[in-house]
Design an enzyme around this catalytic site. Structure first.
Site, PDB file in Angstrom:
ATOM      1  N   GLU B 320      34.920  38.971  36.521  1.00 57.85           N
ATOM      2  CA  GLU B 320      33.662  38.482  37.091  1.00 57.85           C
ATOM      3  C   GLU B 320      33.805  37.875  38.493  1.00 57.85           C
ATOM      4  O   GLU B 320      33.370  36.746  38.737  1.00 57.85           O
ATOM      5  CB  GLU B 320      33.031  37.436  36.164  1.00 57.85           C
ATOM      6  CG  GLU B 320      32.660  37.990  34.800  1.00 57.85           C
ATOM      7  CD  GLU B 320      31.874  37.002  33.963  1.00 57.85           C
ATOM      8  OE1 GLU B 320      30.827  37.390  33.415  1.00 57.85           O
ATOM      9  OE2 GLU B 320      32.302  35.831  33.843  1.00 57.85           O
ATOM     10  N   VAL B 321      34.416  38.612  39.371  1.00 59.40           N
ATOM     11  CA  VAL B 321      34.545  38.126  40.751  1.00 59.40           C
ATOM     12  C   VAL B 321      33.239  38.425  41.493  1.00 59.40           C
ATOM     13  O   VAL B 321      32.770  39.567  41.519  1.00 59.40           O
ATOM     14  CB  VAL B 321      35.734  38.820  41.450  1.00 59.40           C
ATOM     15  CG1 VAL B 321      35.885  38.294  42.869  1.00 59.40           C
ATOM     16  CG2 VAL B 321      37.006  38.583  40.647  1.00 59.40           C
TER      17      VAL B 321
END
Lengths: 524, 524
Positions: B320-321
């Protein structure tokens, strides 16, 4: 864009009240609380309920606002020198309580719960009823908070004028699917008081187990309780009622008939209908509505229960009757044929026979099916609406002159539902939106959050109920709104922060509330 | 037809093991356990892990099977005179433990957990590894149960041959969204041992808080922890690792980068990327992948962490960057332009830089995004699959020669999911059903139930995890089925009864498990 947010999702407020008072004016100016300098003065009427409440809340203010400063790294502190603060107004010296009427013994549907509270160096709580005084003391305790450096207890200059929007603000607890021990019932009452809820609806028995210990019919719990240790004795029940009374909470028992009575059958198998399939008995169903001995037992049992529970209301259930079983039983088939009745008529017949078994001074509460089956109900009867068609159902009930308790949107056993979902439902608003008729609304006397016990036992029941039931509590107490006549339902954004403080408050008072909305922490 | 069913929905079994052993032959004949007549004999290798486990389980058999008879009304008893019972075979005299190899110090991915257990008047536990011996002792303890009159402890004549189906049977605990105290982490390890789970995946820090106390970088927790009291010291972590080791449980730390690092920014704001909107900084995002000082800090921090945690594996996150933030930052826009990179390439670049910071002997675990971004990963790397497209993802990962940890179906933060929902998922079965390819399957080394902490805090985490994670534990341990090569996924009906006993078993051992499937009770 999703930003990295360190810290709690909704930082808690400080000294904000839940449920929100009707009128509250809060200044930035504040006082310091020092127990050695503080006195409570009773200026007019008093009684044990009041003096006990004063002792409870004095202890809470002094001990239950969170840990004071320990070894905190200086850099994490907002270093605040209180005495130089321009908003600092000195010490809180006293609380004067003026109760203008003698205390009543038990709370009741139409009791007065209003109060006025003014916080200055000499705070004043005024109420014309003991119940209002108790509510006001809860509010008073909620106004206190720890200073930012956690060294001092502060309270802001505040004026509150408060009263509930709905009269009946209940919590149903099911003690049959899982047994709940006495300490957790007392704790539940404590939590209800923190949330200004005023009716403990004790769904005490059901299909699975019969924990009520009857003096007249001891076999019911001897054979119907899960375990000999899992019963409520007369002394237990008296203790619950006394604990509730001291907090302005009514205790209403429910003995649900004729369905949901499997556990009665362990002692009195003959009460239940044998259900047939292909000419074979396959098990038991609802009580047999044609047996006189059943009504005699109910009369005597209800008499005992009414003697034990002081409240005027008594819940006789009447929900989810498995008519298919009645329709399968040869004796009942014959009975319906001879008397030209449907199974639905049998249900009505049963309820018509049962309701008059209650004393003349006792008022019945029934689940909505009893109304739906066409049983003629007295004006005093409360119809508890719990099914899907709730708006239409409420309108129908109200239009025939009956009163409504609302529960459909407030089932706490929906594990995926959050407090904000419960908060969104407002029964008066719903009915008003459809009918535009304001005169109907007063007969929605309130509602109940329902904690059905299939997945809630003694270990998790407190956590499952709180703070989700707090949403129902605020919905039923607060916001006779002026913008739109009946309040928009969505929780205001400030409530997300306020319920964080409230959950921590409950935790500090021994109620293991779950996180309301996401990441965060409580200093206990 | 809906019948009135008094009593528990699924009456619990007696002396059935969870997770179910691979091969188990149980007779109706039984022995009585009497602590004064019982001895444990160690016939071959031994060590402290074994003698400690023997002491623990002896105590459990003697004290943790439920309350013995108190004042039970005679009529509720199945009056059973044991000694006249035709199945009664006498007393259990001893347990002989034969451990054929010296003890290993720490558990590891490829450890041997198999054991043989035979219960007769002289019971025998044979294992070639200390870890198998520990698993066998757990099974041994689970075979005991109270007699129907609750007067005696019984155990049936049984032969068990047992081993796990998957090597990596993990539980992820998130201690950043809410802080979990040490006693609850130790309790979680106890519960894992009861369920034969063998990996504690410690998601120790995240956006919200940084409770890991670093010796090298103390500011990280000083400024990043929720509260000075909410940290894990080196001694705390050593205690967790030791407690886990004694139960055959590995402890794998996760320091998730470059996203989920908001709390790092409290001490090292410069590490994080400033996110822009309309030319204004609106907050912080993932770590800035272009700063050398960040990699230096990670190298030194990881070194410290690797010294503290003995396991060969280390989870570097990578999920989840928020690429949008990188795309909004003028410096990174320029960097991407000059180097002809996309934001996605930046993520790959970051992970390519970070993974080599680990020691040569340390093997990385990454969330699936790292694989998806095309970072070249060594054969040793475990790719943890957690997103929606899980079957395709697993097949892709396996086909490129990498190994899979499965989690997608096992998110315990889905509050509405029940144990049977978790039970239904079997990663090897899923991949086999689509590919028909058996050779791929061994590289699905296991999976993890994930307890993300948004709604789980110290008060409810045990109840939220157990017994729902028990479903994952059984899925990963049991059933190399013979009918269909890979087991049908639905929980067998016997499991509904067996998990009731198992939940009560956990409760009696101090793990506050929630009700598995509905009404019932435990005698504690």
């Amino acid at each position: 864009m999703w930003l990295a947010q360190p810290g709690p999702k909704y930082p808690p407020t400080k000294g904000e009240v839940w449920p929100k008072p009707q009128i509250e004016v809060k200044e930035k100016t504040f006082y310091i609380f020092n127990p050695s300098q503080f006195k409570v003065k009773i200026l007019d009427q008093t009684c044990a309920i009041l003096t006990d409440a004063i002792a409870r809340y004095s202890y809470i203010i002094e001990n239950k606002l969170g840990a004071k400063t320990r070894d905190i790294e200086p850099l994490t502190l907002l270093s605040l020198s209180t005495n130089n603060d321009t908003y600092f107004k000195g010490h809180l010296n006293e609380l004067q309580i003026t109760l203008t009427s003698p205390c009543e013994e038990y709370p009741y549907l139409d009791m007065d719960e209003s109060y006025n509270l003014t916080v200055s160096s000499s705070a004043k709580l005024i109420s014309s009823s003991i119940w209002g005084a108790v509510r006001g003391l809860e509010t008073f305790a909620q106004l206190f908070y720890l200073s930012d450096d956690r060294n001092e207890i502060q309270v802001n200059e505040t004026v509150i004028f408060d009263f509930p929007r709905y009269k009946h603000r209940g919590l149903l607890l099911d003690t049959s699917r899982h047994f709940i021990t006495l300490p957790n019932i007392l704790k539940t009452l404590d939590a209800m008081a923190i949330n200004k809820m005023n009716v403990f609806h004790w769904h005490i028995v059901d299909d699975q187990s019969f924990p009520y210990q009857s003096e007249r019919f001891p076999e019911l719990s001897e054979r119907g309780a899960y375990d000999p240790s899992m019963i409520y004795t007369k002394a237990d029940i008296e203790r619950v009622i006394e604990h509730a009374r001291n907090r302005g909470i009514r205790v209403i028992p429910e003995f649900d008939v004729p369905g949901h009575t499997g556990s009665w059958g362990n002692a009195y198998g003959g009460m239940l209908t044998e259900c047939y399939e292909n000419g074979q008995v396959i098990g038991f169903g609802p009580m047999d509505p044609t047996r006189n001995t059943t009504y005699k037992l109910l009369r005597d049992l209800f008499k005992e229960v009414q003697n034990l529970f002081p409240d005027t209301y008594f819940h006789v259930g009447g929900d989810e009757v498995e008519l298919e079983c009645w329709r399968s039983n040869p004796k009942l088939i014959e009975y319906m044929k001879v008397n030209n009745l449907t199974a639905s008529d049998l249900h009505a017949l049963f309820m018509r026979n049962v309701i008059p078994l209650l004393a003349k001074t006792t008022m019945p509460i029934v689940w909505q099916e009893v109304y739906d089956e066409g049983v003629s109900l007295s004006r005093d009867t409360l119809v508890q609406v719990w099914k899907y068609n709730w708006i239409t159902e409420m309108i129908n009930v109200l239009r025939t002159g009956h009163r409504v308790l609302f529960s459909s949107s407030w089932y706490l056993d929906a594990l995926g539902s959050e407090w904000k979902d419960y908060y969104a439902a407002d029964p008066r608003q719903m009915v008003f939106d459809v009918t535009g008729n304001e005169t109907l609304l007063a007969d929605i006397v309130g509602g109940e959050a329902c904690m059905w016990g299939e997945m809630a036992d003694d270990r998790n029941v407190i956590n499952r109920v709180w703070p989700r039931a707090s949403a129902v509590a605020e919905r039923l107490w607060s916001y006779q709104d002026s913008m739109r006549r009946y309040k928009l339902s969505r929780a205001p954004s400030e409530a997300y922060h306020r319920i964080e403080e409230h959950a921590c408050r409950m935790i500090r008072r021994g109620i293991d509330a779950q996180p309301p909305s996401g990441p965060g922490f409580c200093v206990v």
